[in-house]
Motif scaffolding. Structure first.
Motif, PDB file in Angstrom:
ATOM      1  N   ASN A   1     -49.485  46.694  13.043  1.00 55.79           N
ATOM      2  CA  ASN A   1     -50.312  45.502  13.180  1.00 55.79           C
ATOM      3  C   ASN A   1     -51.769  45.826  13.489  1.00 55.79           C
ATOM      4  O   ASN A   1     -52.505  44.993  14.003  1.00 55.79           O
ATOM      5  CB  ASN A   1     -49.724  44.583  14.256  1.00 55.79           C
ATOM      6  CG  ASN A   1     -48.444  43.916  13.785  1.00 55.79           C
ATOM      7  OD1 ASN A   1     -48.481  43.083  12.890  1.00 55.79           O
ATOM      8  ND2 ASN A   1     -47.316  44.300  14.371  1.00 55.79           N
TER       9      ASN A   1
ATOM     10  N   ARG B   1     -45.121  40.469   8.191  1.00 58.46           N
ATOM     11  CA  ARG B   1     -45.570  40.584   9.575  1.00 58.46           C
ATOM     12  C   ARG B   1     -44.493  41.283  10.407  1.00 58.46           C
ATOM     13  O   ARG B   1     -43.309  41.005  10.279  1.00 58.46           O
ATOM     14  CB  ARG B   1     -45.864  39.194  10.155  1.00 58.46           C
ATOM     15  CG  ARG B   1     -46.983  38.472   9.435  1.00 58.46           C
ATOM     16  CD  ARG B   1     -47.384  37.203  10.152  1.00 58.46           C
ATOM     17  NE  ARG B   1     -46.253  36.315  10.364  1.00 58.46           N
ATOM     18  CZ  ARG B   1     -46.320  35.220  11.134  1.00 58.46           C
ATOM     19  NH1 ARG B   1     -47.426  34.934  11.761  1.00 58.46           N
ATOM     20  NH2 ARG B   1     -45.273  34.442  11.274  1.00 58.46           N
TER      21      ARG B   1
ATOM     22  N   ARG C   1     -54.178  40.156  13.455  1.00 59.39           N
ATOM     23  CA  ARG C   1     -54.576  40.074  12.048  1.00 59.39           C
ATOM     24  C   ARG C   1     -55.941  39.407  11.912  1.00 59.39           C
ATOM     25  O   ARG C   1     -56.775  39.836  11.088  1.00 59.39           O
ATOM     26  CB  ARG C   1     -53.534  39.307  11.238  1.00 59.39           C
ATOM     27  CG  ARG C   1     -53.958  39.085   9.794  1.00 59.39           C
ATOM     28  CD  ARG C   1     -52.849  38.528   8.952  1.00 59.39           C
ATOM     29  NE  ARG C   1     -51.800  39.517   8.768  1.00 59.39           N
ATOM     30  CZ  ARG C   1     -50.660  39.290   8.117  1.00 59.39           C
ATOM     31  NH1 ARG C   1     -50.432  38.093   7.601  1.00 59.39           N
ATOM     32  NH2 ARG C   1     -49.758  40.223   7.985  1.00 59.39           N
TER      33      ARG C   1
END
Length: 447
Positions: free
Chosen positions: A320, A9, A284
């Motif tokens: 992202n 991440r 996400r």
């Protein structure tokens, strides 16, 4: 095995960072991650900041903030989440603070060309809350409420509560306004693309979001619907923990896909520090469930006008699955002249950013032309006079034959030109001359 396949991440803050605020030192992660707790504990008075920081903010800062709010078009409303992102050891220069908390000491005189509704949204309304500026697109202002108030809000004429400087427009009740708005969209054969904004879609109930989105999809004529919200930046835990709202958005995305209507979620992140683990987890979840997310930043002096900040932001968003879409040169809004940047600085920043990543993840730097010209590529001016700070744009696809003037901020100009702008006669002459040059160079008639 699945864990090993999961990409790392990408974010800037993690852990219980809110506990640096003395007033939140005992707040559990469960409470802080609860969007209802965030909303209930929103900060709307400078004195509340003093109480939460418990001696870690100077009394002069609180007075400066109180005086700044008196001259601002927007009242104060921030979430505990946003308060916790501010570096209170250097609050005056902090890029998060600058977006939400106005200080009187940093305000400078507004540009003489400033108008309250600088984009002339009132003039382009075809129904209350429906702005039809572009041939095939409409802006549907579904609410005048937001989870936070940005001090540079373009719709300071209507969003939020009244301030000492602005009495806000008051819209009809939601049910009445939505019915007439959807009727207007239905009757316009040209409209195939609708942006649902406000205010902020985050402030719509899940049932209202689903109802409104379903009605638009079922019109049977739309090709694209975009739901606009700053929520991913300022209240990201809502995506994760208000499952009714998020499920409504996902259902609309699935419904649209099944009926050939592209549904997307447009958010507003301005600085890398806003991309916390909360934002990453929320992004996400949306990506996993097939919701397209795009970002629209505003170019703000002292926030993201440096190459390193903008580069980091673009890369964090891209990594992202939040597609950088637009970077807006800041609109003319009262009380934020110190935050605006020049067209020249926007051009140079765009030049450095382009090429650092894939083209579809590189934002287009645009000017929303004052007076209703719509979004124009910053490079596409007919004339740019750096001395007077005036750029002139044509918008043939929106307003054929019309010219639109955007002024650089006063702080970017020489003292002599700033003095000229203080003279009404000289100001009119500077505008007249640059428009005449644009007509000659662009062979454009009209004004």
């Amino acid at each position: 095995m699945l864990e090993a396949l999961t990409p790392p991440r990408q974010f800037t803050l993690s852990g219980d960072f809110w506990r640096q605020i003395p007033g939140y030192s005992e707040v559990s992660e469960q409470d802080f991650s609860d969007p209802a707790w965030q909303e209930r504990n929103s900060i709307m008075r400078p004195e509340k900041i003093r109480d939460l920081l418990q001696g870690n903010v100077a009394e002069q800062f609180i007075r400066d903030l109180s005086e700044g709010l008196s001259d601002s078009t927007m009242s104060m409303r921030i979430t505990p989440y946003i308060l916790s992102l501010i570096d209170w050891s250097a609050a005056k220069k902090d890029p998060i603070r600058r977006q939400f908390l106005p200080l009187k000491s940093e305000m400078i005189a507004a540009h003489p060309l400033l108008r309250l509704d600088s984009l002339n949204e009132h003039g382009d309304q075809i129904s209350e809350g429906v702005v039809h500026r572009y041939p095939d697109r409409a802006l549907f202002l579904a609410t005048d409420k937001c989870p936070v108030y940005c001090r540079f809000c373009t719709r300071s004429y209507s969003v939020g509560v009244d301030t000492p400087t602005v009495t806000k427009d008051r819209n009809a009740p939601v049910a009445d306004r939505w019915k007439s708005a959807i009727d207007a969209i239905r009757k316009s054969a040209a409209i195939v693309d609708v942006v649902v904004s406000g205010g902020d879609c985050f402030r719509l109930k899940a049932s209202h979001l689903l109802e409104l989105g379903s009605e638009l999809i079922n019109l049977g004529k739309l090709k694209r619907i975009r739901f606009a919200s700053k929520g991913l930046s300022v209240l990201p835990m809502k995506i994760m923990n208000d499952r009714a709202w998020t499920d409504a958005l996902i259902r609309l995305s699935d419904m649209g896909r099944a009926k050939g209507v592209e549904i997307s979620f447009h958010t507003h992140i301005n600085h890398p520090r806003e991309v916390t683990h909360y934002v990453v987890d929320a992004a996400r979840l949306l990506f996993t469930n097939g919701v397209m997310v795009r970002n629209q930043s505003v170019l703000l002096r002292g926030v993201n006008d440096g190459f390193s900040e903008m580069t980091r932001l673009v890369k964090l968003l891209s990594d992202n699955h939040i597609h950088p879409y637009y970077t807006y040169v800041c609109d003319l809004v009262s009380g934020i002249e110190d935050m605006r940047t020049s067209i020249d600085s926007a051009r140079h920043l765009e030049k450095h950013v382009r090429g650092i990543t894939a083209g579809y993840n590189t934002p287009l730097f645009v000017v929303d032309a004052p007076g209703g010209g719509g979004k124009r590529d910053v490079h596409s001016y007919e004339v740019y006079d750096k001395e007077t700070g005036l750029s002139v744009y044509a918008a043939p696809g929106v307003r054929p034959g019309k010219l639109f003037v955007y002024p650089d901020p006063l702080h970017s100009l020489s003292p002599g030109i700033v003095a000229d702008w203080a003279s009404d006669d000289r100001a009119r002459e500077m505008v007249r001359m640059v428009v005449e040059r644009a007509k000659m160079q662009g062979r454009i008639s009209g004004g």
